[in-house]
Design an enzyme around this catalytic site. Structure first.
Site, mmCIF file in Angstrom:
data_model
loop_
_atom_site.group_PDB
_atom_site.id
_atom_site.type_symbol
_atom_site.label_atom_id
_atom_site.label_comp_id
_atom_site.label_asym_id
_atom_site.label_seq_id
_atom_site.Cartn_x
_atom_site.Cartn_y
_atom_site.Cartn_z
ATOM 1 N N GLY A 12 0.904 -1.317 -0.340
ATOM 2 C CA GLY A 12 0.062 0.461 -0.348
ATOM 3 C C GLY A 12 0.788 1.470 0.001
ATOM 4 O O GLY A 12 0.744 2.358 0.620
ATOM 5 N N ASP B 191 1.775 -1.974 -4.306
ATOM 6 C CA ASP B 191 0.665 -1.397 -4.663
ATOM 7 C C ASP B 191 -0.136 -1.891 -5.645
ATOM 8 O O ASP B 191 0.634 -2.644 -6.721
ATOM 9 C CB ASP B 191 0.449 0.180 -4.766
ATOM 10 C CG ASP B 191 -1.228 0.957 -4.081
ATOM 11 O OD1 ASP B 191 -0.311 1.845 -2.951
ATOM 12 O OD2 ASP B 191 -2.268 0.904 -4.661
ATOM 13 N N ILE B 192 -1.573 -1.696 -5.934
ATOM 14 C CA ILE B 192 -2.165 -2.670 -6.617
ATOM 15 C C ILE B 192 -2.290 -1.648 -7.732
ATOM 16 O O ILE B 192 -2.200 -3.121 -8.992
ATOM 17 C CB ILE B 192 -3.395 -2.276 -5.739
ATOM 18 C CG1 ILE B 192 -4.466 -3.427 -6.556
ATOM 19 C CG2 ILE B 192 -4.409 -1.386 -5.713
ATOM 20 C CD1 ILE B 192 -4.954 -4.908 -6.441
ATOM 21 N N ARG B 193 -1.466 -1.015 -7.286
ATOM 22 C CA ARG B 193 -1.298 0.507 -9.561
ATOM 23 C C ARG B 193 0.108 0.440 -8.825
ATOM 24 O O ARG B 193 0.427 0.701 -7.912
ATOM 25 C CB ARG B 193 -2.220 1.879 -9.200
ATOM 26 C CG ARG B 193 -3.606 1.693 -8.699
ATOM 27 C CD ARG B 193 -4.551 2.804 -8.644
ATOM 28 N NE ARG B 193 -5.686 2.203 -8.427
ATOM 29 C CZ ARG B 193 -6.282 2.243 -7.186
ATOM 30 N NH1 ARG B 193 -5.527 2.958 -6.488
ATOM 31 N NH2 ARG B 193 -7.421 1.901 -6.768
ATOM 32 N N GLY C 247 -0.739 4.472 -0.647
ATOM 33 C CA GLY C 247 -1.837 5.392 -0.714
ATOM 34 C C GLY C 247 -1.544 6.457 0.735
ATOM 35 O O GLY C 247 -0.397 6.504 0.578
ATOM 36 N N GLN C 248 -1.881 6.959 1.153
ATOM 37 C CA GLN C 248 -2.121 8.069 2.355
ATOM 38 C C GLN C 248 -0.612 8.247 3.053
ATOM 39 O O GLN C 248 0.524 9.092 3.418
ATOM 40 C CB GLN C 248 -3.146 8.439 3.626
ATOM 41 C CG GLN C 248 -3.176 10.187 4.065
ATOM 42 C CD GLN C 248 -4.022 9.981 5.006
ATOM 43 O OE1 GLN C 248 -4.829 9.049 5.562
ATOM 44 N NE2 GLN C 248 -4.091 11.340 5.544
ATOM 45 N N LYS D 269 -10.754 -4.249 12.282
ATOM 46 C CA LYS D 269 -9.196 -3.768 12.792
ATOM 47 C C LYS D 269 -9.129 -4.345 14.586
ATOM 48 O O LYS D 269 -7.952 -5.015 14.188
ATOM 49 C CB LYS D 269 -9.206 -2.266 13.105
ATOM 50 C CG LYS D 269 -8.904 -1.659 11.284
ATOM 51 C CD LYS D 269 -7.442 -1.775 11.658
ATOM 52 C CE LYS D 269 -7.054 -1.645 9.720
ATOM 53 N NZ LYS D 269 -5.654 -1.347 9.398
ATOM 54 N N TYR E 120 -15.032 -1.519 9.217
ATOM 55 C CA TYR E 120 -13.864 -1.023 9.533
ATOM 56 C C TYR E 120 -13.025 -1.387 10.400
ATOM 57 O O TYR E 120 -11.869 -2.388 10.924
ATOM 58 C CB TYR E 120 -13.424 -0.230 9.005
ATOM 59 C CG TYR E 120 -12.253 0.243 8.558
ATOM 60 C CD1 TYR E 120 -11.070 -0.111 7.887
ATOM 61 C CD2 TYR E 120 -11.880 1.568 9.727
ATOM 62 C CE1 TYR E 120 -9.358 0.755 8.270
ATOM 63 C CE2 TYR E 120 -10.697 2.533 10.332
ATOM 64 C CZ TYR E 120 -9.826 1.314 9.205
ATOM 65 O OH TYR E 120 -8.662 2.230 9.745
HETATM 66 N N1 SER Z 1 -9.221 7.241 8.824
HETATM 67 C C1 SER Z 1 -9.428 6.207 9.416
HETATM 68 C C2 SER Z 1 -11.087 6.569 8.862
HETATM 69 O O1 SER Z 1 -11.903 7.286 9.145
HETATM 70 C C3 SER Z 1 -10.319 5.892 10.684
HETATM 71 O O2 SER Z 1 -9.174 5.064 11.098
HETATM 72 O O3 SER Z 1 -11.486 5.460 7.887
#
Ligand code: SER
Length: 316
Positions: free
Chosen positions: A9, A35-37, A12-13, A144, A140
């Protein structure tokens, strides 16, 4: 032996800045960005990799003699609510593949991010402790929270050196967030620079813990560099950052742009945000590996306004 780092990843950010930081520290030839891209920002080795493909992952680990994996692949909170099974599969399968590589001694060390999303409506909302009630309400958050327990299990049963941080909402201008509930705190800067206005999808008084990316990257590397015996928490560490509401963030932006206009159109993401803590107690991270944040709200706003201008090629 030199550390050989694999980032999953990396586009990503978090990956964008972590890749840059680790390249400075270890040499870009020792940082393999995947990454996937396709990735364009890294001048070391880059590969396209689907982190749910265990065989492809193992091939890359072998090809580059990887010692350490930073696993930054995830479907974030807002997107995963729209595709629960896909979110669960991506977040969990990729984690298992990496944990199994360490269990089978192909790699030595793992970083895997957790989130404030592991907390839920029944968690104490203010100054949320390291150990407390955890009944996450999002797909999500469930992924986690389960992932944290699997990390702890692999550490206890197989001796896997996996380390983790419950990141607050992350704010950055180099890499862009996608699909998160906390993304408003990045989008607002693009609105401020481009239109001097922004419509927030969170309500004006919805407080969330947030962190500027420089602090998050430093925390990550400090945790990874901490002596093994200091890392006594093998689920994931609370990190506090700076807590504010959209209205407070808008007021901080107004110090630089007095005519900045904000209005509010809360959507389903506000409900998610309301189930998360408004502030975090990170004293365990402070005690166990000496964590200390550096950024205040004003300093973060200053750097974001300048950073977004640089990115959009606008003179400061
Ligand atoms: N930044 C994440 C989200 O908003 C939280 O870990 O999904």
């Amino acid at each position: 032996m030199n550390e050989r780092i694999l980032i999953l990843g990396a586009g990503g950010q978090i990956g964008t800045e972590l890749c840059e930081y680790l390249s400075r520290k270890h040499g870009s030839e020792n940082v393999i960005a995947t990454d996937i891209r396709a990735i364009s920002h890294h001048d070391g080795p880059c590969e396209i990799l689907d982190a749910t493909d265990a065989d492809a992952l193992k091939q890359i680990v072998d090809k580059y003699s990887i010692t350490t994996v930073y696993h930054l692949v995830a479907m974030l909170s807002a997107t995963a609510e729209k595709m629960p099974e896909k979110g669960w599969a991506l977040n969990m399968d990729s984690l298992f593949h990496v944990l199994n590589l360490a269990r089978d001694k192909h790699i030595k060390k793992i970083f895997w991010p957790s989130s404030i999303a592991v907390f839920g409506l029944t968690t104490p909302k203010h100054n949320t402790p390291q150990r407390t009630i955890m009944e996450p309400g999002t797909v999500y958050g469930i992924s986690k929270s389960a992932g944290e327990l699997w990390c702890q299990y692999y550490h206890r049963v197989y001796g896997v050196d996996v380390r983790s941080i419950r990141y607050p909402g992350l704010i950055s201008w180099k890499g862009e967030p996608g699909g998160g509930t906390t993304d408003y705190a990045v989008d607002i800067f693009y609105g401020a620079i481009k239109d001097n206005a922004y419509t927030s999808f969170l309500a004006e008084d919805t407080y969330l813990p947030m962190m500027y990316m420089s602090d998050a990257i430093r925390a990550t590397v400090e945790l990874m560099d901490a002596p093994d015996e200091n890392v006594r928490t093998r689920t994931s560490y609370n990190l506090a950052g700076i807590s504010f509401s959209p209205a407070e963030l808008a007021n901080a932006i107004k110090k630089a742009q007095p005519d900045f206009q904000i209005d509010y159109a809360p959507d389903f993401r506000n409900e998610i945000a309301l189930s998360w803590p408004s502030s975090i107690d990170d004293s365990t991270a402070q005690t166990e590996w000496n964590w200390q944040p550096e950024y205040t709200l004003d300093r973060m706003v200053d750097e974001m306004l300048n950073g977004v201008k640089t990115k959009l090629n606008i003179k400061a």
